[in-house]
Design an enzyme around this catalytic site. Sequence first.
Site, PDB file in Angstrom:
ATOM      1  N   ASN A   8       7.677 -14.926  38.822  1.00 21.96           N
ATOM      2  CA  ASN A   8       8.623 -15.556  37.891  1.00 21.96           C
ATOM      3  C   ASN A   8       9.953 -14.824  38.048  1.00 21.96           C
ATOM      4  O   ASN A   8      10.131 -13.728  37.533  1.00 21.96           O
ATOM      5  CB  ASN A   8       8.075 -15.420  36.465  1.00 21.96           C
ATOM      6  CG  ASN A   8       9.056 -15.909  35.420  1.00 21.96           C
ATOM      7  OD1 ASN A   8      10.078 -16.529  35.751  1.00 21.96           O
ATOM      8  ND2 ASN A   8       8.756 -15.639  34.161  1.00 21.96           N
ATOM      9  N   LYS A  10      12.780 -15.575  36.919  1.00 21.17           N
ATOM     10  CA  LYS A  10      13.642 -15.679  35.725  1.00 21.17           C
ATOM     11  C   LYS A  10      15.074 -16.049  36.147  1.00 21.17           C
ATOM     12  O   LYS A  10      15.248 -16.820  37.089  1.00 21.17           O
ATOM     13  CB  LYS A  10      13.566 -14.392  34.905  1.00 21.17           C
ATOM     14  CG  LYS A  10      12.103 -14.029  34.566  1.00 21.17           C
ATOM     15  CD  LYS A  10      11.954 -12.993  33.493  1.00 21.17           C
ATOM     16  CE  LYS A  10      10.466 -12.739  33.238  1.00 21.17           C
ATOM     17  NZ  LYS A  10      10.215 -11.800  32.150  1.00 21.17           N
ATOM     18  N   HIS A  93       6.827 -20.080  28.386  1.00 21.14           N
ATOM     19  CA  HIS A  93       7.007 -18.624  28.490  1.00 21.14           C
ATOM     20  C   HIS A  93       7.550 -18.091  27.158  1.00 21.14           C
ATOM     21  O   HIS A  93       8.330 -18.774  26.493  1.00 21.14           O
ATOM     22  CB  HIS A  93       7.985 -18.309  29.623  1.00 21.14           C
ATOM     23  CG  HIS A  93       8.041 -16.854  29.949  1.00 21.14           C
ATOM     24  ND1 HIS A  93       8.746 -15.964  29.197  1.00 21.14           N
ATOM     25  CD2 HIS A  93       7.439 -16.134  30.921  1.00 21.14           C
ATOM     26  CE1 HIS A  93       8.590 -14.747  29.705  1.00 21.14           C
ATOM     27  NE2 HIS A  93       7.798 -14.824  30.752  1.00 21.14           N
ATOM     28  N   GLU A  95       9.781 -16.095  26.492  1.00 23.95           N
ATOM     29  CA  GLU A  95      11.243 -16.054  26.407  1.00 23.95           C
ATOM     30  C   GLU A  95      11.804 -17.423  26.034  1.00 23.95           C
ATOM     31  O   GLU A  95      12.824 -17.517  25.342  1.00 23.95           O
ATOM     32  CB  GLU A  95      11.817 -15.540  27.745  1.00 23.95           C
ATOM     33  CG  GLU A  95      11.540 -14.043  27.906  1.00 23.95           C
ATOM     34  CD  GLU A  95      11.503 -13.542  29.335  1.00 23.95           C
ATOM     35  OE1 GLU A  95      11.909 -14.283  30.248  1.00 23.95           O
ATOM     36  OE2 GLU A  95      11.045 -12.399  29.531  1.00 23.95           O
ATOM     37  N   GLU A 160       0.181 -13.442  28.410  1.00 23.77           N
ATOM     38  CA  GLU A 160       1.266 -12.475  28.524  1.00 23.77           C
ATOM     39  C   GLU A 160       1.585 -11.892  27.147  1.00 23.77           C
ATOM     40  O   GLU A 160       2.339 -12.501  26.375  1.00 23.77           O
ATOM     41  CB  GLU A 160       2.522 -13.151  29.074  1.00 23.77           C
ATOM     42  CG  GLU A 160       2.373 -13.696  30.470  1.00 23.77           C
ATOM     43  CD  GLU A 160       3.711 -13.788  31.177  1.00 23.77           C
ATOM     44  OE1 GLU A 160       3.835 -13.225  32.270  1.00 23.77           O
ATOM     45  OE2 GLU A 160       4.651 -14.390  30.625  1.00 23.77           O
ATOM     46  N   GLY A 166       8.283  -6.817  30.650  1.00 24.76           N
ATOM     47  CA  GLY A 166       9.493  -6.073  30.986  1.00 24.76           C
ATOM     48  C   GLY A 166       9.588  -4.695  30.357  1.00 24.76           C
ATOM     49  O   GLY A 166      10.651  -4.074  30.377  1.00 24.76           O
ATOM     50  N   SER A 205       4.436  -6.636  32.893  1.00 29.34           N
ATOM     51  CA  SER A 205       4.570  -5.327  33.552  1.00 29.34           C
ATOM     52  C   SER A 205       3.538  -5.089  34.653  1.00 29.34           C
ATOM     53  O   SER A 205       3.152  -3.941  34.905  1.00 29.34           O
ATOM     54  CB  SER A 205       4.545  -4.185  32.527  1.00 29.34           C
ATOM     55  OG  SER A 205       5.701  -4.247  31.692  1.00 29.34           O
TER      56      SER A 205
HETATM   57  P1  PGA Z   1       7.424  -8.618  33.821  1.00 30.16           P
HETATM   58  O1  PGA Z   1       7.528 -10.156  33.343  1.00 30.16           O
HETATM   59  O2  PGA Z   1       6.454  -8.601  34.975  1.00 30.16           O
HETATM   60  O3  PGA Z   1       8.803  -8.255  34.229  1.00 30.16           O
HETATM   61  O4  PGA Z   1       6.908  -7.850  32.660  1.00 30.16           O
HETATM   62  C1  PGA Z   1       6.397 -11.002  33.330  1.00 30.16           C
HETATM   63  C2  PGA Z   1       6.792 -12.356  32.802  1.00 30.16           C
HETATM   64  O5  PGA Z   1       7.611 -12.429  31.872  1.00 30.16           O
HETATM   65  O6  PGA Z   1       6.279 -13.389  33.292  1.00 30.16           O
END
Ligand code: PGA
Length: 243
Positions: A8, A10, A93, A95, A160, A166, A205
């Site tokens: 992903n 982003k 997601h 976010e 997640e 993150g 992460s």
């Molecule tokens: P990350 O993000 O691996 O940077 O923690 C995962 C995600 O949001 O899909």
Amino acid sequence: MAQLIAGNWKMHGSRGFAAALATNIAAGAAGLACDLLLCPPFTALEATAAALRGSAIKLGAQDCHAAASGAHTGDIAAPMLADLGCTATILGHSERRAAHGETDAVVRAKALAAAASGLMAVVCVGESAAERDAGQAEAIVCAQLAASLPDGFAGVVAYEPIWAIGTGRTPTEADVAAMHAALRAALLARLGVAGRGVRILYGGSVNAGNAARLLAVAEVGGALVGGASLDAESFLAIARAAT
Ligand code: PGA
């Protein structure tokens, strides 16, 4: 079923960055046992598709609208994604749930739209730190799943935990195992035997250092990778830890 390692990206990268990253991932992907999916931003889908031509790596988006077309300024419809060569899209997601107010009902409508265009939906669910601390994680996540999946769902689920995205923090293997077992039970109850074929990814992460132990947990069908997917070598190292 092979594990799925999905990147992903982003809101990162120009077309040139995306093409180079996809080219480098494709170059190192020969012989991998797992399936790979790259999800660049909309603006880099076409460049990424060109870079992946001739490879087995799949192309996905990070969102789609619930309608097939219409007066929706700034949105992208699932048929447009299919037209660009996408075979998948991330949906719901955390976010997008947080920053765009996406509810479970919105995610479910988007999952129907994705399926109607032949896209494999990667539907994300996950609890906040406060919800986990309150002992509510499994109940919250299973409720999200129930309300976000349409009947007959045949995509992928990504668990997640919001507090792991993150942050460099991950749940223990025992916590991942417990959540994935709960999600599998919910999928079987909802979808019958077809629920066995829905891969449940872990995301939050994941990196080259922790991928092997997270991917070895029962019912973990792969990983949804954010930050570590922006570097070909770290993404490939995660993929090499998959089966
Ligand atoms: P990350 O993000 O691996 O940077 O923690 C995962 C995600 O949001 O899909």
